[in-house]
Design an enzyme around this catalytic site. Sequence first.
Site, short mmCIF file in Angstrom:
data_model
loop_
_atom_site.label_atom_id
_atom_site.label_comp_id
_atom_site.label_asym_id
_atom_site.label_seq_id
_atom_site.Cartn_x
_atom_site.Cartn_y
_atom_site.Cartn_z
N ARG A 78 18.09 40.02 54.27
CA ARG A 78 17.73 40.30 55.67
C ARG A 78 16.74 41.46 55.81
O ARG A 78 16.77 42.22 56.78
CB ARG A 78 18.98 40.58 56.51
CG ARG A 78 19.97 39.43 56.53
CD ARG A 78 19.37 38.16 57.13
NE ARG A 78 20.33 37.06 57.08
CZ ARG A 78 20.39 36.16 56.10
NH1 ARG A 78 19.53 36.20 55.08
NH2 ARG A 78 21.28 35.19 56.13
N GLU A 84 22.39 44.26 61.45
CA GLU A 84 21.30 43.37 61.09
C GLU A 84 20.20 43.42 62.15
O GLU A 84 19.04 43.11 61.88
CB GLU A 84 21.83 41.93 60.98
CG GLU A 84 20.83 40.91 60.51
CD GLU A 84 21.49 39.58 60.23
OE1 GLU A 84 21.00 38.56 60.74
OE2 GLU A 84 22.48 39.55 59.49
N SER A 106 23.46 37.27 65.06
CA SER A 106 24.42 38.08 64.30
C SER A 106 24.08 39.56 64.40
O SER A 106 22.94 39.96 64.21
CB SER A 106 24.42 37.65 62.83
OG SER A 106 24.87 36.33 62.69
#
Length: 321
Positions: free
Chosen positions: A167, A312, A217
């Site tokens: 990520r 994230e 998320s």
Amino acid sequence: MTNEFSEKDVGRNILMKNYSTFHIGGSAQRFICVSTPDAVISAIQYANKERMPFFILGGGSNILFSDEGIQGLVIRIIGNSIERDGDIITASAGTSLGSAVAFARVNALAGLEWAAGIPGTIGGAVRGNAGAYGGQMVDSVLSVDVYDSARGDRQEYSCRDCSFSYRSSIFKKNKNLVVLAVTLKLQRGNKDEISEKIGYILEQRRKKIPALPSIGSIFQNIMNQGDIDTILSREPDIRWRYEEQWGGKIAAGYLIEHSDLAREHVGDAAVSEQHANIIVNRGKATAEDVVRLITIIKKGVYEEYGVLLAEEIEFVGLKRG
């Protein structure tokens, strides 16, 4: 949308909540939408000339904007532009992931099915090395057209140059590097099989993605082996899920749900009933509500499992939760 940059197209005091999938955010001091690499570069040069910071915006997901507003120039990159050369496609940074997936399907090219249903742009997906269902951007990136705002030059980065990790990428760590376009190497496939896989993934997403506004998320899944060992020492029974169902990582949503946080909320910011790693806006949530809820979740998971969740999402004009 403007193909070429012009100062007269720069808006002032534009509400960022209207450009966020969360529907949260104060006003940007200045704002412009552009659709070509040259226009992006010109907008950055304008910001530098005016001695103001700039922020590159794509589809408005995975970003939490401050309620107090954004200083400087927000440059929103939009416009779908995709070209094909055999099994290689090149897309402008503002191209939506949905358009890229559809283009690949029509041309019987496999490798992007995992991105079906993900909001946002392909430029943003490269920046955050987006991924799901066993795939991620690093698997397909051949090269990236990049503008270095500090050096004032345009370069081509290979996949290796992008320093992709879970990520993340060099573009997320170095805000001077702006993605202009992306070239992907896909695989020739069967159109019906590709369509079937896309349909399956979309159906799975519909079960988990809430109807209420969200930004996807909130936390990264647990990848660090030390943290994984800590969690397994406290809950040995989930080892099979870690090894088989989760593929060598531990889902942050599981930790949140099993820390009795699934019904937690602050104001109108609430943990989603469909997916515990998603926070939803039930109507009038503020960025401060979200930050406070993130703090509560991190504290609760740490107390239960001994690990600290990492966000994230990106905070713009805000301190981390």
